[in-house]
Design a protein around this motif. Structure first.
Motif, mmCIF file in Angstrom:
data_model
loop_
_atom_site.group_PDB
_atom_site.id
_atom_site.type_symbol
_atom_site.label_atom_id
_atom_site.label_comp_id
_atom_site.label_asym_id
_atom_site.label_seq_id
_atom_site.Cartn_x
_atom_site.Cartn_y
_atom_site.Cartn_z
ATOM 1 N N LEU A 12 -13.801 43.786 -7.273
ATOM 2 C CA LEU A 12 -13.943 44.483 -6.005
ATOM 3 C C LEU A 12 -13.893 45.983 -6.277
ATOM 4 C CD1 LEU A 12 -14.119 44.377 -2.901
ATOM 5 C CD2 LEU A 12 -11.609 44.433 -2.880
ATOM 6 N N LEU A 13 -14.975 46.671 -5.939
ATOM 7 C CA LEU A 13 -15.022 48.126 -6.063
ATOM 8 C C LEU A 13 -14.513 48.718 -4.755
ATOM 9 C CD1 LEU A 13 -18.505 48.560 -7.749
ATOM 10 C CD2 LEU A 13 -16.269 48.275 -8.834
ATOM 11 N N THR A 14 -13.518 49.595 -4.853
ATOM 12 C CA THR A 14 -12.812 50.106 -3.677
ATOM 13 C C THR A 14 -12.583 51.601 -3.791
ATOM 14 O OG1 THR A 14 -10.599 49.862 -4.629
ATOM 15 C CG2 THR A 14 -11.518 47.935 -3.524
ATOM 16 N N ARG A 15 -11.922 52.130 -2.765
ATOM 17 C CA ARG A 15 -11.354 53.481 -2.829
ATOM 18 C C ARG A 15 -10.125 53.492 -1.921
ATOM 19 N NH1 ARG A 15 -16.381 55.893 -0.965
ATOM 20 N NH2 ARG A 15 -16.176 57.061 -2.893
ATOM 21 N N THR A 16 -9.190 54.346 -2.232
ATOM 22 C CA THR A 16 -7.966 54.487 -1.459
ATOM 23 C C THR A 16 -8.300 54.898 -0.025
ATOM 24 O OG1 THR A 16 -6.741 55.102 -3.433
ATOM 25 C CG2 THR A 16 -5.765 55.709 -1.330
ATOM 26 N N GLY A 17 -7.608 54.280 0.934
ATOM 27 C CA GLY A 17 -7.780 54.633 2.335
ATOM 28 C C GLY A 17 -8.926 53.914 3.023
ATOM 29 N N CYS A 18 -9.586 53.012 2.347
ATOM 30 C CA CYS A 18 -10.725 52.280 2.898
ATOM 31 C C CYS A 18 -10.219 50.983 3.533
ATOM 32 C CB CYS A 18 -11.729 51.987 1.780
ATOM 33 S SG CYS A 18 -13.031 50.812 2.195
ATOM 34 N N SER A 19 -10.227 50.922 4.866
ATOM 35 C CA SER A 19 -9.696 49.738 5.543
ATOM 36 C C SER A 19 -10.572 48.504 5.288
ATOM 37 C CB SER A 19 -9.549 49.992 7.041
ATOM 38 O OG SER A 19 -10.806 50.279 7.631
ATOM 39 N N MET A 20 -11.866 48.692 5.185
ATOM 40 C CA MET A 20 -12.747 47.553 4.876
ATOM 41 C C MET A 20 -12.454 47.032 3.474
ATOM 42 S SD MET A 20 -16.351 48.749 6.748
ATOM 43 C CE MET A 20 -17.224 48.599 5.253
ATOM 44 N N LEU A 28 -10.481 38.155 -0.714
ATOM 45 C CA LEU A 28 -10.786 37.704 -2.074
ATOM 46 C C LEU A 28 -9.552 37.155 -2.780
ATOM 47 C CD1 LEU A 28 -13.267 40.483 -3.194
ATOM 48 C CD2 LEU A 28 -13.795 38.047 -2.834
ATOM 49 N N ALA A 29 -8.381 37.717 -2.499
ATOM 50 C CA ALA A 29 -7.152 37.201 -3.104
ATOM 51 C C ALA A 29 -6.912 35.758 -2.677
ATOM 52 C CB ALA A 29 -5.969 38.088 -2.733
ATOM 53 N N GLU A 30 -7.118 35.484 -1.398
ATOM 54 C CA GLU A 30 -6.972 34.103 -0.910
ATOM 55 C C GLU A 30 -8.010 33.187 -1.549
ATOM 56 O OE1 GLU A 30 -6.885 33.681 3.323
ATOM 57 O OE2 GLU A 30 -5.466 35.320 3.566
ATOM 58 N N LEU A 31 -9.244 33.652 -1.617
ATOM 59 C CA LEU A 31 -10.313 32.833 -2.192
ATOM 60 C C LEU A 31 -10.114 32.598 -3.687
ATOM 61 C CD1 LEU A 31 -13.421 34.301 -0.349
ATOM 62 C CD2 LEU A 31 -12.420 32.018 -0.045
ATOM 63 N N PHE A 37 -11.349 31.855 -9.408
ATOM 64 C CA PHE A 37 -11.993 32.920 -10.160
ATOM 65 C C PHE A 37 -10.979 34.012 -10.480
ATOM 66 C CE2 PHE A 37 -13.014 33.751 -5.636
ATOM 67 C CZ PHE A 37 -12.482 35.017 -5.474
ATOM 68 N N THR A 38 -11.299 34.807 -11.477
ATOM 69 C CA THR A 38 -10.467 35.943 -11.863
ATOM 70 C C THR A 38 -10.861 37.141 -11.006
ATOM 71 O OG1 THR A 38 -10.344 35.133 -14.124
ATOM 72 C CG2 THR A 38 -9.812 37.460 -13.766
ATOM 73 N N LEU A 39 -9.887 37.745 -10.335
ATOM 74 C CA LEU A 39 -10.143 38.864 -9.439
ATOM 75 C C LEU A 39 -9.540 40.137 -10.000
ATOM 76 C CD1 LEU A 39 -11.093 40.035 -6.707
ATOM 77 C CD2 LEU A 39 -8.879 39.305 -5.750
ATOM 78 N N LEU A 68 -19.965 39.809 -8.835
ATOM 79 C CA LEU A 68 -19.701 38.484 -9.395
ATOM 80 C C LEU A 68 -20.248 38.485 -10.809
ATOM 81 C CD1 LEU A 68 -18.809 35.540 -9.297
ATOM 82 C CD2 LEU A 68 -20.994 34.986 -8.193
ATOM 83 N N ASP A 69 -19.352 38.331 -11.776
ATOM 84 C CA ASP A 69 -19.731 38.372 -13.189
ATOM 85 C C ASP A 69 -20.553 39.632 -13.491
ATOM 86 O OD1 ASP A 69 -18.384 35.961 -13.649
ATOM 87 O OD2 ASP A 69 -20.148 34.793 -13.111
ATOM 88 N N ASP A 70 -20.067 40.765 -12.965
ATOM 89 C CA ASP A 70 -20.629 42.099 -13.198
ATOM 90 C C ASP A 70 -21.978 42.355 -12.527
ATOM 91 O OD1 ASP A 70 -18.389 42.822 -14.753
ATOM 92 O OD2 ASP A 70 -19.295 41.912 -16.534
ATOM 93 N N VAL A 71 -22.389 41.497 -11.613
ATOM 94 C CA VAL A 71 -23.638 41.677 -10.870
ATOM 95 C C VAL A 71 -23.287 41.838 -9.390
ATOM 96 C CG1 VAL A 71 -25.836 40.594 -10.222
ATOM 97 C CG2 VAL A 71 -24.924 40.289 -12.533
#
Length: 89
Positions: A12-20, A28-31, A37-39, A68-71
């Motif tokens: 998961l590509l993120t940034r600090t402060g991003c509610s989405m 994804l943690a639940e899934l 899968f490794t998250l 998913l697998d770098d794609v």
């Protein structure tokens, strides 16, 4: 692991402060527990501050992004139905 014995990686590509991004991370943690899968999570701004600006340049306006697998798999939200299908296939 999938049927061939390979474990899938979801990033998961993120940034600090991003509610989405926070919602996508929780989903994804639940899934990952359910589907096995490794998250990992990567903050594109932290990488950029360390000198690696490629991910922020490519994905910065579309965060969160699920790889998913770098794609690239989805962005702005988790496409759970497609993720389940891709992990099963």
């Amino acid at each position: 692991m999938d049927r061939s014995g390979n474990s899938h990686r979801v990033t998961l590509l993120t940034r600090t402060g991003c509610s989405m991004c926070a919602r996508a991370a929780a989903q994804l943690a639940e899934l990952s527990d359910e589907l096995g899968f490794t998250l990992t999570s990567t903050d594109v701004d932290v990488l950029a501050a360390a000198g690696d600006t490629a991910l922020r340049a490519e994905f910065g306006d579309r965060l969160p992004v699920v790889l998913l697998d770098d794609v690239e798999h989805s962005y702005w939200e988790v496409d759970e139905e497609q993720l389940r299908a891709d992990l099963a296939g």
